[in-house]
Design a protein around this motif. Structure first.
Motif, PDB file in Angstrom:
ATOM      1  N   GLY A   3      16.642   9.159  22.496  1.00  0.00           N
ATOM      2  CA  GLY A   3      17.551   8.762  21.432  1.00  0.00           C
ATOM      3  C   GLY A   3      18.875   9.485  21.543  1.00  0.00           C
ATOM      4  N   SER A   8      22.475  10.238  19.190  1.00  0.00           N
ATOM      5  CA  SER A   8      23.173  10.151  17.907  1.00  0.00           C
ATOM      6  C   SER A   8      24.559  10.754  18.061  1.00  0.00           C
ATOM      7  N   TYR A  52      28.317  11.621  15.807  1.00  0.00           N
ATOM      8  CA  TYR A  52      28.964  11.756  14.501  1.00  0.00           C
ATOM      9  C   TYR A  52      30.465  11.945  14.705  1.00  0.00           C
ATOM     10  N   CYS A  76      18.015   1.326  15.483  1.00  0.00           N
ATOM     11  CA  CYS A  76      19.446   1.622  15.496  1.00  0.00           C
ATOM     12  C   CYS A  76      19.891   1.841  14.048  1.00  0.00           C
ATOM     13  N   SER A 120      29.097   7.416  11.901  1.00  0.00           N
ATOM     14  CA  SER A 120      28.020   7.938  12.744  1.00  0.00           C
ATOM     15  C   SER A 120      27.107   6.807  13.152  1.00  0.00           C
ATOM     16  N   SER A 164      23.206   5.998  15.569  1.00  0.00           N
ATOM     17  CA  SER A 164      22.074   6.492  16.334  1.00  0.00           C
ATOM     18  C   SER A 164      21.312   5.312  16.909  1.00  0.00           C
ATOM     19  N   SER A 199      17.611   4.631  19.411  1.00  0.00           N
ATOM     20  CA  SER A 199      16.468   5.270  20.074  1.00  0.00           C
ATOM     21  C   SER A 199      15.546   4.234  20.698  1.00  0.00           C
TER      22      SER A 199
END
Length: 460
Positions: A379, A381, A383, A440, A453, A455, A457
């Motif tokens: 994953g 992520s 920001y 997502c 932000s 993310s 995975s």
């Protein structure tokens, strides 16, 4: 773990016991007399040392989370200040995290300012904070609750001293005055309104020092109550434990609380006065000039592709793949030799030479434990505040990146599987029908409607 958290008939008895249950002023001890005298005596206190212990366990039916906190604190009234030092443990999604925390809250130029030490770094926050209402006026309305409590016939010992013990159901209004409704909501991760909290009755045990008629300990157990509220039912949350215990160790023994020089210097060096203007569009400027995505990047989020600089990765990928994109692992935070158990993951951070970073899930989907350096990246992520130095490109499928308008995200990814509207940000979720770990998540600012932000995975 962000925003506010504040703190928290008479049994008949034989005449032979009455002499042993007399308050210091000579009156017979009853819930009414004890609460009245405790409230009056508390008004004279100028400082206190105490300990706060909190335990919480909850589940949404798929994942569970457990959090515990133990913190020693000092409070003064003149000047108004709070000091705290302790430990927070959290277990979620197969990951255990432990953090040492130290904080100071003081008044500077008429504002509440909080300095916090976590992971060896000081930060500075201006404005309301979780400790704002950890003051010495928290028992000012407790007398009204006396009729709800029963006085035990036997004395108990707290902090090596004899204490009266009273048990009952405290009203939500008084509880929120002691602890704060925002603290209750935030710790439980629920959107509870003031009316909901005011209607609850929470099991509470109050211990009062016999000699001084001052609070010794307060324990509240909200495990059963919170689960019945609409906020918990709507969120599908099962709260198996939620208890808080505040123990008052000493009164009028705290010296002036001063922020350490290293905290003042560190906060000044990084410019983190946290005077954040949520309405200032310029604060969310990273990604305002979108990067042209590579032709190798997929269109759908379910392609699990991520463009990092000029390299397109497909999750899960190797550490070497991310290193080839120009990033290296921050091994000071997460050592390469950290052992990840079978079918679990650990968070790690990868950085570029400018100080930008991304957070990744280091996964071990094999049958045996393995060191972090041998795990795959399942994953990624990113920001907006982690890209402020500039020079690091991160693009998700469909060209989605920090600064992308929310309408473009929805056009690229289609209908959401879930969403959340908050005061400062809105969150959108997409899940795979085959695996919980394939997903997502995109956050957008409520003012600009731009991505702040994101993310993605894919573990297998």
């Amino acid at each position: 773990m962000r925003k506010q958290w504040k703190r928290l008939a008479a049994a008949g008895m034989a005449a032979v016991m009455a002499a042993g249950l007399m308050a210091g002023c000579g009156k017979k001890a009853t819930p009414e007399s004890l609460f009245k005298d405790m409230e009056k005596n508390s008004e004279k206190i100028e400082s206190a040392k105490c300990n706060i212990a909190m335990k919480m366990e909850m589940s949404d039916g798929t994942d569970s989370m457990a959090v515990s906190m133990d913190m020693d604190m000092g409070v003064t009234t003149d000047p108004a200040a709070v000091y705290g030092k302790g430990e927070v443990d959290m277990s979620a999604l197969g990951m255990d995290q432990k953090a040492e925390i130290e904080m100071y809250q003081v008044e500077e130029d008429g504002e509440q300012v909080t300095y916090t030490l976590t992971d060896g770094e000081w930060s500075r926050n201006v404005g309301s904070d979780d400790m704002d209402d950890m003051n010495l006026d928290m028992f000012e309305d407790v007398e009204d609750q006396a009729k709800l409590f029963e006085l035990s016939k036997d004395m108990v010992e707290v902090n090596g001293k004899d204490c009266f013990e009273l048990t009952g159901d405290m009203g939500g209004d008084t509880l929120s005055g002691m602890m704060g409704e925002e603290m209750i909501s935030d710790l439980a991760g629920l959107d509870l309104d003031e009316e909901e909290i005011s209607d609850i009755k929470v099991p509470c045990t109050m211990y009062i020092y016999r000699e001084d008629i001052l609070p010794a300990r307060v324990t509240v157990d909200m495990s059963d109550v919170l689960g019945t509220l609409a906020g918990a039912e709507e969120a599908g949350v099962d709260i198996s434990e939620f208890s808080i215990e505040i123990t008052y160790l000493e009164f009028d023994s705290v010296d002036e609380i001063k922020v350490p020089e290293e905290a003042l210097a560190a906060a000044e060096d990084d410019g983190s006065d946290d005077d954040y203007d949520w309405d200032d569009d310029e604060d969310i400027s990273v990604g305002a000039d979108p990067v042209e995505p590579s032709g190798e990047l997929g269109d759908s989020w379910e392609t699990y592709t991520v463009q990092v600089n000029d390299k397109v990765l497909t999750l899960p990928c190797s550490i070497a793949d991310l290193e080839a994109a120009g990033l290296t692992m921050d091994t000071e935070y997460t050592p390469e030799t950290y052992v990840v158990n079978s079918e679990e993951y650990e968070l790690a951070w990868f950085e570029d030479g400018n100080g930008n970073s991304i957070m990744v899930d280091m996964i071990n989907m094999d049958a045996e434990p393995k060191e972090l350096k041998d795990c795959l990246i399942g994953g990624i992520s990113v920001y907006d505040y982690d890209l402020e130095a500039g020079g690091l490109t991160v693009v998700f499928p469909g060209g989605v990146q920090i600064g992308t308008p929310v309408d473009d995200v929805l056009a690229a990814y289609g209908d959401t599987d879930d969403s959340y509207e908050g005061e400062y940000s809105n969150t959108y979720y997409w899940y795979s029908s085959t695996s919980f770990y394939d997903s997502c998540v995109v956050d957008t600012d409520v003012t600009t409607n731009a991505v702040t932000s994101m993310s993605i995975s894919h573990y297998e």
